[in-house]
Design a protein around this motif. Structure first.
Motif, mmCIF file in Angstrom:
data_model
loop_
_atom_site.group_PDB
_atom_site.id
_atom_site.type_symbol
_atom_site.label_atom_id
_atom_site.label_comp_id
_atom_site.label_asym_id
_atom_site.label_seq_id
_atom_site.Cartn_x
_atom_site.Cartn_y
_atom_site.Cartn_z
ATOM 1 N N LEU A 209 0.802 -1.225 0.000
ATOM 2 C CA LEU A 209 0.000 0.000 0.000
ATOM 3 C C LEU A 209 0.837 1.279 0.000
ATOM 4 O O LEU A 209 0.419 2.286 -0.581
ATOM 5 C CB LEU A 209 -0.968 -0.005 1.182
ATOM 6 C CG LEU A 209 -2.215 -0.881 1.004
ATOM 7 C CD1 LEU A 209 -3.026 -0.937 2.303
ATOM 8 C CD2 LEU A 209 -3.083 -0.379 -0.141
ATOM 9 N N PRO A 210 2.019 1.306 0.623
ATOM 10 C CA PRO A 210 2.826 2.544 0.576
ATOM 11 C C PRO A 210 3.218 2.972 -0.838
ATOM 12 O O PRO A 210 3.647 4.118 -1.029
ATOM 13 C CB PRO A 210 4.059 2.179 1.411
ATOM 14 C CG PRO A 210 3.589 1.116 2.339
ATOM 15 C CD PRO A 210 2.618 0.311 1.532
ATOM 16 N N PHE A 211 3.072 2.087 -1.823
ATOM 17 C CA PHE A 211 3.519 2.403 -3.179
ATOM 18 C C PHE A 211 2.343 2.589 -4.142
ATOM 19 O O PHE A 211 2.480 2.458 -5.358
ATOM 20 C CB PHE A 211 4.444 1.289 -3.682
ATOM 21 C CG PHE A 211 5.529 0.955 -2.696
ATOM 22 C CD1 PHE A 211 6.561 1.846 -2.464
ATOM 23 C CD2 PHE A 211 5.479 -0.222 -1.955
ATOM 24 C CE1 PHE A 211 7.550 1.557 -1.526
ATOM 25 C CE2 PHE A 211 6.466 -0.524 -1.022
ATOM 26 C CZ PHE A 211 7.499 0.371 -0.808
ATOM 27 N N ALA A 212 1.179 2.919 -3.581
ATOM 28 C CA ALA A 212 -0.025 3.047 -4.396
ATOM 29 C C ALA A 212 -0.149 4.412 -5.070
ATOM 30 O O ALA A 212 -0.941 4.563 -5.994
ATOM 31 C CB ALA A 212 -1.262 2.794 -3.524
ATOM 32 N N GLY A 213 0.625 5.405 -4.637
ATOM 33 C CA GLY A 213 0.460 6.758 -5.152
ATOM 34 C C GLY A 213 0.974 6.954 -6.564
ATOM 35 O O GLY A 213 1.708 6.125 -7.121
ATOM 36 N N GLU A 214 0.591 8.087 -7.135
ATOM 37 C CA GLU A 214 0.988 8.423 -8.506
ATOM 38 C C GLU A 214 2.505 8.535 -8.660
ATOM 39 O O GLU A 214 3.041 8.334 -9.745
ATOM 40 C CB GLU A 214 0.325 9.738 -8.929
ATOM 41 C CG GLU A 214 -1.161 9.612 -9.196
ATOM 42 C CD GLU A 214 -1.441 8.687 -10.364
ATOM 43 O OE1 GLU A 214 -0.805 8.856 -11.422
ATOM 44 O OE2 GLU A 214 -2.290 7.791 -10.217
ATOM 45 N N ALA A 215 3.196 8.855 -7.583
ATOM 46 C CA ALA A 215 4.652 9.006 -7.660
ATOM 47 C C ALA A 215 5.341 7.703 -8.046
ATOM 48 O O ALA A 215 6.474 7.717 -8.539
ATOM 49 C CB ALA A 215 5.200 9.501 -6.317
ATOM 50 N N PHE A 216 4.673 6.580 -7.844
ATOM 51 C CA PHE A 216 5.275 5.275 -8.129
ATOM 52 C C PHE A 216 4.758 4.667 -9.430
ATOM 53 O O PHE A 216 5.120 3.537 -9.763
ATOM 54 C CB PHE A 216 5.005 4.310 -6.969
ATOM 55 C CG PHE A 216 5.612 4.739 -5.673
ATOM 56 C CD1 PHE A 216 6.947 4.496 -5.396
ATOM 57 C CD2 PHE A 216 4.842 5.412 -4.724
ATOM 58 C CE1 PHE A 216 7.513 4.894 -4.201
ATOM 59 C CE2 PHE A 216 5.398 5.812 -3.524
ATOM 60 C CZ PHE A 216 6.736 5.550 -3.259
ATOM 61 N N ARG A 217 3.934 5.375 -10.162
ATOM 62 C CA ARG A 217 3.343 4.830 -11.382
ATOM 63 C C ARG A 217 4.420 4.469 -12.400
ATOM 64 O O ARG A 217 5.415 5.177 -12.559
ATOM 65 C CB ARG A 217 2.370 5.834 -12.000
ATOM 66 C CG ARG A 217 1.716 5.343 -13.298
ATOM 67 C CD ARG A 217 0.735 6.371 -13.844
ATOM 68 N NE ARG A 217 -0.435 6.460 -12.995
ATOM 69 C CZ ARG A 217 -1.483 5.651 -13.076
ATOM 70 N NH1 ARG A 217 -1.488 4.667 -13.983
ATOM 71 N NH2 ARG A 217 -2.517 5.797 -12.278
ATOM 72 N N GLU A 218 4.210 3.338 -13.111
ATOM 73 C CA GLU A 218 5.122 2.885 -14.150
ATOM 74 C C GLU A 218 4.348 2.698 -15.457
ATOM 75 O O GLU A 218 3.214 2.202 -15.430
ATOM 76 C CB GLU A 218 5.769 1.546 -13.763
ATOM 77 C CG GLU A 218 6.624 1.598 -12.509
ATOM 78 C CD GLU A 218 7.149 0.216 -12.129
ATOM 79 O OE1 GLU A 218 6.811 -0.767 -12.839
ATOM 80 O OE2 GLU A 218 7.883 0.116 -11.139
ATOM 81 N N ARG A 296 4.102 -2.812 -9.605
ATOM 82 C CA ARG A 296 5.237 -1.917 -9.747
ATOM 83 C C ARG A 296 6.477 -2.522 -9.098
ATOM 84 O O ARG A 296 6.382 -3.389 -8.217
ATOM 85 C CB ARG A 296 4.896 -0.572 -9.091
ATOM 86 C CG ARG A 296 3.680 0.089 -9.714
ATOM 87 C CD ARG A 296 3.106 1.195 -8.863
ATOM 88 N NE ARG A 296 1.947 1.806 -9.541
ATOM 89 C CZ ARG A 296 1.190 2.754 -9.016
ATOM 90 N NH1 ARG A 296 1.430 3.203 -7.783
ATOM 91 N NH2 ARG A 296 0.169 3.245 -9.701
ATOM 92 N N VAL A 297 7.647 -2.045 -9.509
ATOM 93 C CA VAL A 297 8.901 -2.577 -8.963
ATOM 94 C C VAL A 297 8.931 -2.509 -7.444
ATOM 95 O O VAL A 297 9.252 -3.515 -6.785
ATOM 96 C CB VAL A 297 10.118 -1.856 -9.578
ATOM 97 C CG1 VAL A 297 11.387 -2.145 -8.771
ATOM 98 C CG2 VAL A 297 10.316 -2.311 -11.032
ATOM 99 N N PRO A 298 8.642 -1.378 -6.801
ATOM 100 C CA PRO A 298 8.701 -1.381 -5.335
ATOM 101 C C PRO A 298 7.679 -2.311 -4.699
ATOM 102 O O PRO A 298 7.886 -2.766 -3.563
ATOM 103 C CB PRO A 298 8.440 0.086 -4.964
ATOM 104 C CG PRO A 298 7.798 0.689 -6.149
ATOM 105 C CD PRO A 298 8.346 -0.033 -7.329
ATOM 106 N N GLU A 299 6.605 -2.629 -5.420
ATOM 107 C CA GLU A 299 5.618 -3.564 -4.880
ATOM 108 C C GLU A 299 6.132 -4.993 -4.905
ATOM 109 O O GLU A 299 6.009 -5.725 -3.913
ATOM 110 C CB GLU A 299 4.308 -3.437 -5.664
ATOM 111 C CG GLU A 299 3.587 -2.121 -5.417
ATOM 112 C CD GLU A 299 2.402 -1.899 -6.339
ATOM 113 O OE1 GLU A 299 1.480 -1.153 -5.934
ATOM 114 O OE2 GLU A 299 2.395 -2.452 -7.467
ATOM 115 N N ILE A 300 6.714 -5.419 -6.030
ATOM 116 C CA ILE A 300 7.233 -6.791 -6.068
ATOM 117 C C ILE A 300 8.438 -6.929 -5.145
ATOM 118 O O ILE A 300 8.652 -7.981 -4.544
ATOM 119 C CB ILE A 300 7.551 -7.255 -7.506
ATOM 120 C CG1 ILE A 300 8.590 -6.376 -8.178
ATOM 121 C CG2 ILE A 300 6.298 -7.333 -8.335
ATOM 122 C CD1 ILE A 300 9.020 -6.893 -9.552
ATOM 123 N N ALA A 301 9.213 -5.854 -4.999
ATOM 124 C CA ALA A 301 10.336 -5.889 -4.060
ATOM 125 C C ALA A 301 9.834 -6.011 -2.627
ATOM 126 O O ALA A 301 10.421 -6.726 -1.803
ATOM 127 C CB ALA A 301 11.202 -4.647 -4.226
#
Length: 344
Positions: A209-218, A296-301
């Motif tokens: 959930l911390p990586f749900a924002g637009e800043a992390f969009r790929e 996204r990459v930070p999500e799979i990580a």
């Protein structure tokens, strides 16, 4: 502090776990350039001592010492040989087979003579067609003076939000009783009688959930123009393509049960664990986010429990491969803590 040599280091999931367990990575050996750069960017290896080199060129006697030390790594194990191609009839190593990565791990043990080692591999090494290879590995390790304990781990049992089975071999120098199994930290909510005092398996929600924002969009996350996007929209969270056949008021395309791999169109549920993160997934292989996009990459990580802020070098495809091939960091930490706790 125990010195640690890491081989077949990949992106460093096991290495980061070793550091968290209190070991000092003296050197990390990895031939893949992108993975080696990932290790360097995250400070894996004492004084950035990442050796980007073919393991067959490494002399491990340089790390032979009296102080406590461990060797860790998960060598590639293909092709498996029913007869154990690296073992002669007298159980000696064969050093000249270019595919001989299990043999290279054993050569490292022989030359380095660590206090202990942790060997990691895929669960399929226990398949009947591959088991003789593992048996040969264990026989040679014991001939080299190590007491070996085999442990079949499910990452879920150790707080990782992912169904991922791996095989570990703990090696302790000298004659000892085999180690007890590492004690799990989490338990199955459906069958928790044996470990009723433990928390239930982790869902992926709090990890990603911390990586749900637009800043992390790929750009790669958008699946809306793909062949099976309409089907993906209708798969309930926590289910795969099979669920389409039993949906009410759904008139779209369905698929015969068993006609696709089970991870086809698999969609995450925030309160449930993920399926295994793949290194080279096809375009419609899950897990997909419950918002109907690719992860996204930070999500799979995060699902692989890499430390927050861990950096990966290379193309998007290379990064997926690195993360998917890695040992979940938290699982690595638990296994290495178990090894260190039993070193004499």
């Amino acid at each position: 502090m125990v010195d640690c040599i890491s081989i077949f280091s990949g992106a460093g999931g096991l290495d980061a776990g070793a550091q968290q367990a209190g070991a000092r990575i003296v050197a990390a050996i990895e031939i893949d350039h992108d993975s080696a750069e990932t290790l360097r960017q995250n400070g894996i290896g004492l004084e950035q001592n990442v050796l980007e080199i073919d393991i067959r060129q490494v002399d491990f006697t340089q790390w032979r010492q009296q102080a406590p030390s461990i060797l860790i790594g998960g060598p590639p194990c293909q092709p498996f040989s029913k007869n154990g191609y690296w073992v002669r009839n007298d159980n000696r190593l064969i050093a000249d087979d270019p595919r001989n990565m299990l043999g290279q791990f054993l050569r490292a043990v022989s030359e380095m003579q660590p206090s202990g080692f942790l060997f990691e591999n895929v669960d399929s090494i226990l398949h009947p067609t591959n088991k003789s290879s593992l048996d040969g590995f264990l026989a040679v390790a014991e001939e080299l003076g190590y007491t070996c304990t085999l442990f079949r781990a499910n990452a879920l049992d150790f707080g990782i939000p992912q169904r991922r089975r791996r095989v570990f071999v703990f090696g302790i120098r000298g004659k000892h009783a085999q180690l007890p199994d590492p004690r799990p930290t989490h338990t199955d909510p459906v069958d928790h009688k044996r470990n009723a005092d433990l928390p239930h398996y982790e869902g992926v929600g709090r990890f990603i959930l911390p990586f749900a924002g637009e800043a992390f969009r790929e750009p790669q996350e958008d699946a809306s123009a793909g062949t099976y996007f309409e089907e993906l929209l209708n798969v309930p969270p926590g289910k795969n393509y099979i669920a389409l056949s039993s949906l009410e008021h759904y008139s779209g395309r369905t698929f015969r049960s068993g006609g696709r791999f089970w991870n086809f169109l698999f969609k995450l549920h925030p309160e449930m664990p993920s399926i295994t993160i793949a290194a080279q997934p096809g375009p419609w292989v899950g897990p997909f986010h419950w918002e109907n996009r690719r992860l996204r990459v930070p999500e799979i990580a995060a699902i692989q429990t890499f430390p927050e802020g861990y950096r990966f070098f290379g193309s998007r495809r290379s990064v997926q491969r690195q993360i998917g091939n890695a040992v979940p960091t938290l699982l690595g930490r638990r296994m290495i803590e178990h090894l260190l706790n039993h070193l004499s």
